[in-house]
Design a protein around this motif. Structure first.
Motif, short mmCIF file in Angstrom:
data_model
loop_
_atom_site.label_atom_id
_atom_site.label_comp_id
_atom_site.label_asym_id
_atom_site.label_seq_id
_atom_site.Cartn_x
_atom_site.Cartn_y
_atom_site.Cartn_z
N PRO A 1 70.51 7.96 11.70
CA PRO A 1 71.79 8.34 12.28
C PRO A 1 72.48 7.17 12.99
CG PRO A 1 69.95 9.43 13.41
CD PRO A 1 69.40 8.78 12.20
N SER A 2 71.70 6.37 13.71
CA SER A 2 72.26 5.26 14.49
C SER A 2 71.32 4.06 14.37
CB SER A 2 72.39 5.65 15.96
OG SER A 2 73.18 6.82 16.10
N ILE B 1 69.20 2.40 15.95
CA ILE B 1 68.35 2.42 17.14
C ILE B 1 66.90 2.24 16.70
CG2 ILE B 1 67.42 4.00 18.92
CD1 ILE B 1 70.24 5.04 19.26
N ALA C 1 72.93 2.36 10.65
CA ALA C 1 73.56 3.67 10.83
C ALA C 1 74.13 4.13 9.49
CB ALA C 1 74.66 3.58 11.88
N ASN D 1 70.16 9.71 17.84
CA ASN D 1 71.49 9.93 17.26
C ASN D 1 72.52 9.78 18.37
OD1 ASN D 1 73.87 10.92 16.22
ND2 ASN D 1 73.01 12.88 15.51
N ILE D 2 73.22 8.63 18.35
CA ILE D 2 74.28 8.43 19.36
C ILE D 2 75.63 8.34 18.67
CG2 ILE D 2 72.77 7.38 21.10
CD1 ILE D 2 73.97 4.61 20.09
N ARG D 3 75.73 9.00 17.52
CA ARG D 3 77.00 8.99 16.78
C ARG D 3 78.08 9.72 17.56
NH1 ARG D 3 75.71 7.97 11.03
NH2 ARG D 3 77.83 8.62 10.52
N THR D 4 79.29 9.30 17.33
CA THR D 4 80.41 9.95 18.02
C THR D 4 81.28 10.73 17.03
OG1 THR D 4 81.63 7.89 17.80
CG2 THR D 4 80.52 8.26 19.90
N GLY E 1 77.17 13.78 15.44
CA GLY E 1 76.48 13.44 16.68
C GLY E 1 77.12 14.11 17.87
N ARG F 1 74.53 17.79 16.13
CA ARG F 1 73.29 17.12 15.72
C ARG F 1 72.50 17.95 14.71
NH1 ARG F 1 70.38 16.96 20.09
NH2 ARG F 1 71.91 17.47 21.68
#
Ligand SMILES: Cc1cc2nc3c(=O)[nH]c(=O)nc-3n(C[C@H](O)[C@H](O)[C@H](O)COP(=O)(O)O)c2cc1C
Length: 367
Positions: free
Chosen positions: A125-126, A128, A149, A197-200, A204, A210
């Motif tokens: 997702p990100s 990270i 990502a 998951n730090i998607r905007t 996210g 999520r």
């Protein structure tokens, strides 16, 4: 052993399909496929023993779903083309020959892939760094690599991979049902997990966002296999790379996750915890299987986690589980159900079976 185990042997119907008892083999990755992802004759013998031993349901290990980023392990089996799909046929026949129900588990490893012959990097997702370390018994070493990502197109491809592989599992390989692996730290669970998951975007943020990838995957699989094929989703808090993770939203997250799966029409929900009967959250209260039943009352609940303890397996059936799934206990006792019904003592799990590499050993097949 003189406890009454008859409730474990009661049949159940899942989306019109009869399942002969409440004992299921949990999905277990055994890295025993060919290098190019075809199931092997050793795997046929391995899976057949569980059905012969009386399990009502046999679930496969996680099967990778596309030729992009889904593969997680070297020697993991896939369902991505004709040859891989055909290779499952003898396994499914062996399971069905004993009247057991055959579930294919569909898995995308995402950011914790540690062996993929199609791609060098990983996606998630990100971007990270995943927690934890690669699993050495699956040919891993050191840390996971930093994932990229996922783009919208890669997300769409991943969903499509699940759907097409599920279609092949049913239509070519002959499985009775499919389970979408939404648990244990793999791709769908990465999207579900706040710190991974730090998607905007719409994938996210809030729990409702999520869980979207799991729901969209479910819907795509359902559309591909049709209404009559049982489709379920496995859900957990803990992960192979973070055992103790808990949902920050606690019961409200459970309500969103299980409630939305119920609304989407999941035929079964497979929940896993280290000990299935324990309260799901540190504050105490209900277990994850109780919460699954509470918020998805029409779905069959498959409960997993140390349920080779027979008293706990029986208690789970009173606590919201419809089926109990057994991992390590089944490795130690491929004939677990038969032992119960014939009052034969169960063997303890010997972890050395899984070392140094977790591939299926000839000594197991002799058990
Ligand atoms: C060797 C091994 C491989 C596993 N592979 C998978 C897998 O592919 N997919 C999955 O959902 N869970 C996998 N698991 C987790 C098991 O399904 C199960 O959750 C875990 O063993 C706990 O259940 P138990 O207490 O009955 O052993 C694996 C577990 C083991 C021991």
């Amino acid at each position: 052993m003189d406890i009454d185990t008859s409730t474990l042997f009661a049949p159940i119907v899942i989306n019109g399909h009869a399942v002969k008892n409440r004992l299921s083999v949990a999905p277990m990755t055994r890295v025993t496929a060919t290098q190019d992802g075809r199931a092997t004759e050793t795997m046929t013998r391995y899976y057949e023993r569980f059905a012969r031993g009386g399990f009502g349901t046999v679930s496969t290990e996680g099967i990778y779903t596309d030729q992009a980023f889904a593969q997680g392990y070297i020697h993991q089996p896939g369902m991505t083309d004709e040859a891989q799909s055909n290779s499952w046929k003898p396994i499914v026949s062996g399971i069905k020959a004993h009247g057991a129900f055959a579930i294919a588990q569909m898995m995308h490893a995402g950011a914790i892939s540690q062996g993929n012959r199609f791609r060098d990097g990983t996606v998630g997702p990100s971007a990270i760094q995943p927690k934890g370390k690669q699993m050495t018994f699956y040919h891993g070493k050191d840390r996971y690599v930093l994932p990229a990502a996922m783009t919208e197109e890669q997300i769409a491809d991943a969903i499509n991979g699940f759907a097409e592989s599920a279609g092949r599992a049913i239509e070519i390989a002959g499985f009775d049902a499919v389970e979408i692996h939404g648990a244990n730290g793999y791709l769908l669970d990465q999207f579900m997990t706040d710190y991974a998951n730090i998607r905007t975007d719409e994938w996210g943020g809030a729990t409702e966002n999520r869980v979207r990838l799991t729901l969209e995957t479910f819907k795509a699989v359902r559309a591909r296999v049709g209404a009559k094929v049982p489709v379920g989703v496995r859900i957990s808090q803990g992960k192979v790379n973070d055992f103790d993770h808990k949902w920050a939203g606690a019961e409200r997250d459970a309500e969103i996750i299980f409630g939305s799966l119920a609304e989407a029409g999941a035929d079964f929900i497979h929940v896993t915890e280290y000990e299935a009967w324990k309260p799901a959250f540190p504050s105490g209260g209900p277990s994850l299987m109780q919460l699954a039943k509470r918020y998805a009352p029409k779905a069959a609940v498959l409960a997993n986690g140390s349920l080779h303890k027979v008293e706990q397996a029986l208690a789970a059936l009173d606590d919201g589980a419809d089926i109990v799934t057994i991992g390590r206990g089944a490795l130690a006792n491929p004939d677990f159900p038969r032992r119960l019904s014939e009052h034969v003592a169960l063997r303890d799990f010997d972890p050395t079976i899984l070392g140094p590499i977790a591939n299926v050993k000839e000594t197991e097949l002799a058990m």
